[in-house]
Scaffold this motif. Structure first.
Motif, PDB file in Angstrom:
ATOM      1  N   PRO A 174       0.803  -1.220   0.000  1.00 18.77           N
ATOM      2  CA  PRO A 174       0.000   0.000   0.000  1.00 18.77           C
ATOM      3  C   PRO A 174       0.840   1.276   0.000  1.00 18.77           C
ATOM      4  O   PRO A 174       0.464   2.270  -0.595  1.00 18.77           O
ATOM      5  CB  PRO A 174      -0.816  -0.095   1.290  1.00 18.77           C
ATOM      6  CG  PRO A 174      -0.839  -1.530   1.638  1.00 18.77           C
ATOM      7  CD  PRO A 174       0.447  -2.092   1.127  1.00 18.77           C
TER       8      PRO A 174
ATOM      9  N   SER B  92      -5.246   0.739   4.122  1.00 13.05           N
ATOM     10  CA  SER B  92      -6.190  -0.055   3.358  1.00 13.05           C
ATOM     11  C   SER B  92      -6.751   0.831   2.253  1.00 13.05           C
ATOM     12  O   SER B  92      -7.086   1.987   2.504  1.00 13.05           O
ATOM     13  CB  SER B  92      -7.303  -0.555   4.270  1.00 13.05           C
ATOM     14  OG  SER B  92      -8.209  -1.357   3.560  1.00 13.05           O
ATOM     15  N   ASN B  93      -6.847   0.288   1.048  1.00 14.00           N
ATOM     16  CA  ASN B  93      -7.325   1.025  -0.122  1.00 14.00           C
ATOM     17  C   ASN B  93      -6.530   2.316  -0.328  1.00 14.00           C
ATOM     18  O   ASN B  93      -7.089   3.410  -0.379  1.00 14.00           O
ATOM     19  CB  ASN B  93      -8.825   1.305   0.000  1.00 14.00           C
ATOM     20  CG  ASN B  93      -9.607   0.034   0.224  1.00 14.00           C
ATOM     21  OD1 ASN B  93      -9.480  -0.917  -0.536  1.00 14.00           O
ATOM     22  ND2 ASN B  93     -10.396  -0.001   1.286  1.00 14.00           N
TER      23      ASN B  93
ATOM     24  N   GLU C 236      -5.143   3.741  -2.759  1.00 13.93           N
ATOM     25  CA  GLU C 236      -5.383   4.560  -3.943  1.00 13.93           C
ATOM     26  C   GLU C 236      -6.378   5.684  -3.656  1.00 13.93           C
ATOM     27  O   GLU C 236      -6.500   6.628  -4.437  1.00 13.93           O
ATOM     28  CB  GLU C 236      -5.861   3.689  -5.113  1.00 13.93           C
ATOM     29  CG  GLU C 236      -7.174   2.992  -4.897  1.00 13.93           C
ATOM     30  CD  GLU C 236      -7.100   1.698  -4.071  1.00 13.93           C
ATOM     31  OE1 GLU C 236      -8.159   1.052  -3.925  1.00 13.93           O
ATOM     32  OE2 GLU C 236      -6.014   1.341  -3.562  1.00 13.93           O
ATOM     33  N   ARG C 237      -7.077   5.626  -2.528  1.00 10.58           N
ATOM     34  CA  ARG C 237      -8.011   6.669  -2.131  1.00 10.58           C
ATOM     35  C   ARG C 237      -7.505   7.458  -0.920  1.00 10.58           C
ATOM     36  O   ARG C 237      -8.285   8.065  -0.184  1.00 10.58           O
ATOM     37  CB  ARG C 237      -9.391   6.056  -1.862  1.00 10.58           C
ATOM     38  CG  ARG C 237     -10.134   5.736  -3.148  1.00 10.58           C
ATOM     39  CD  ARG C 237     -11.516   5.183  -2.910  1.00 10.58           C
ATOM     40  NE  ARG C 237     -11.512   3.794  -2.467  1.00 10.58           N
ATOM     41  CZ  ARG C 237     -11.172   2.762  -3.233  1.00 10.58           C
ATOM     42  NH1 ARG C 237     -10.800   2.962  -4.471  1.00 10.58           N
ATOM     43  NH2 ARG C 237     -11.202   1.537  -2.764  1.00 10.58           N
TER      44      ARG C 237
ATOM     45  N   TRP D  44      -7.653   3.759   6.870  1.00 13.17           N
ATOM     46  CA  TRP D  44      -8.507   2.856   6.093  1.00 13.17           C
ATOM     47  C   TRP D  44      -9.436   3.681   5.221  1.00 13.17           C
ATOM     48  O   TRP D  44     -10.451   4.194   5.698  1.00 13.17           O
ATOM     49  CB  TRP D  44      -9.366   1.993   7.006  1.00 13.17           C
ATOM     50  CG  TRP D  44      -8.676   0.876   7.695  1.00 13.17           C
ATOM     51  CD1 TRP D  44      -7.485   0.318   7.374  1.00 13.17           C
ATOM     52  CD2 TRP D  44      -9.155   0.158   8.835  1.00 13.17           C
ATOM     53  NE1 TRP D  44      -7.189  -0.700   8.246  1.00 13.17           N
ATOM     54  CE2 TRP D  44      -8.203  -0.813   9.156  1.00 13.17           C
ATOM     55  CE3 TRP D  44     -10.300   0.255   9.610  1.00 13.17           C
ATOM     56  CZ2 TRP D  44      -8.358  -1.689  10.222  1.00 13.17           C
ATOM     57  CZ3 TRP D  44     -10.457  -0.613  10.667  1.00 13.17           C
ATOM     58  CH2 TRP D  44      -9.493  -1.574  10.966  1.00 13.17           C
TER      59      TRP D  44
ATOM     60  N   PRO E 186     -13.728   0.941   0.557  1.00 17.67           N
ATOM     61  CA  PRO E 186     -13.450  -0.022  -0.504  1.00 17.67           C
ATOM     62  C   PRO E 186     -13.919   0.424  -1.887  1.00 17.67           C
ATOM     63  O   PRO E 186     -13.475  -0.123  -2.892  1.00 17.67           O
ATOM     64  CB  PRO E 186     -14.202  -1.273  -0.053  1.00 17.67           C
ATOM     65  CG  PRO E 186     -15.264  -0.787   0.862  1.00 17.67           C
ATOM     66  CD  PRO E 186     -14.726   0.452   1.508  1.00 17.67           C
TER      67      PRO E 186
ATOM     68  N   GLU F 240     -19.891   4.358   3.345  1.00 13.69           N
ATOM     69  CA  GLU F 240     -18.657   5.105   3.150  1.00 13.69           C
ATOM     70  C   GLU F 240     -18.920   6.597   3.151  1.00 13.69           C
ATOM     71  O   GLU F 240     -19.963   7.048   2.670  1.00 13.69           O
ATOM     72  CB  GLU F 240     -18.007   4.739   1.815  1.00 13.69           C
ATOM     73  CG  GLU F 240     -17.612   3.292   1.709  1.00 13.69           C
ATOM     74  CD  GLU F 240     -16.945   2.978   0.379  1.00 13.69           C
ATOM     75  OE1 GLU F 240     -15.886   3.552   0.101  1.00 13.69           O
ATOM     76  OE2 GLU F 240     -17.515   2.176  -0.365  1.00 13.69           O
TER      77      GLU F 240
END
Length: 193
Positions: free
Chosen positions: A52, A71-72, A74-75, A91, A94, A133
């Protein structure tokens, strides 16, 4: 009248002799389960930090603890001169939940920022339910104390300070000092000119 529970006899920790400690050490050195566990730790570190970390958008001068988890990624967008404390976790959601952090932000150890959370009224088990989200926006020149938790949808204004152990679930204005569970504004930061 109720009786007090009976007390058990005092117990003492078992102490090994020097030869006993040496035998325990040798047994640990030759136990294959220990080496298999090391592989699990390396795998965990790889998928929560190493891979990551390459996908994060990070500004120059960032100092990120080697045991932080993502976590994730790319965002997740991080500004310049960011300091991420030990064992902190970012985090992103997703699918759409972003985490955006401004410049000159400092996180203490064990901070959790999450842009998604499981629903809990859609059935069981909870881990198979959809997630709600909402992006998290943290301004510039923000200090977040140790073990603070920032929940989905939170906006923290520039110059704010979040106290250690705070649970932030709503907006925090610029230069505010917020503490507690849930976090409440208790003062304003006065900046020297």
């Amino acid at each position: 009248m109720t009786q007090a529970p009976a007390r058990s006899a005092p117990a003492h920790k078992k102490r090994l002799s020097k030869p006993g400690r040496a035998i325990r050490m040798l047994a640990a050195l030759f136990d294959p389960r220990a080496y298999l566990h090391v592989l699990r730790i390396v795998n965990y570190y790889n998928y929560t930090h190493v891979i990551p970390r390459r996908a994060l958008q990070v500004g120059p001068g960032a100092r990120i603890s080697p045991n932080a988890a993502f976590s994730n990624p790319e965002r997740i967008k991080i500004g310049a001169r960011f300091g991420l404390g030990a064992r902190s976790t970012l985090w992103a959601g997703p699918a759409t939940g972003m985490i955006e952090i401004g410049d000159d932000v400092l996180f203490g150890p064990d901070v959790l920022v999450t842009a998604a959370g499981y629903r809990f009224n859609d059935g069981s088990p909870v881990t198979e339910q959809a997630m709600d989200e909402a992006s998290v926006h943290i301004g510039s020149d923000v200090w977040i104390g140790a073990k603070a938790i920032i929940l989905p949808g939170v906006t923290i204004g520039n110059g704010a300070i979040i106290g250690a152990g705070a649970l932030v679930r709503g907006p925090i204005p610029e230069n505010a000092i917020a503490v507690g569970v849930p976090a409440k504004v208790v003062g304003l930061r006065t900046l020297a000119e």
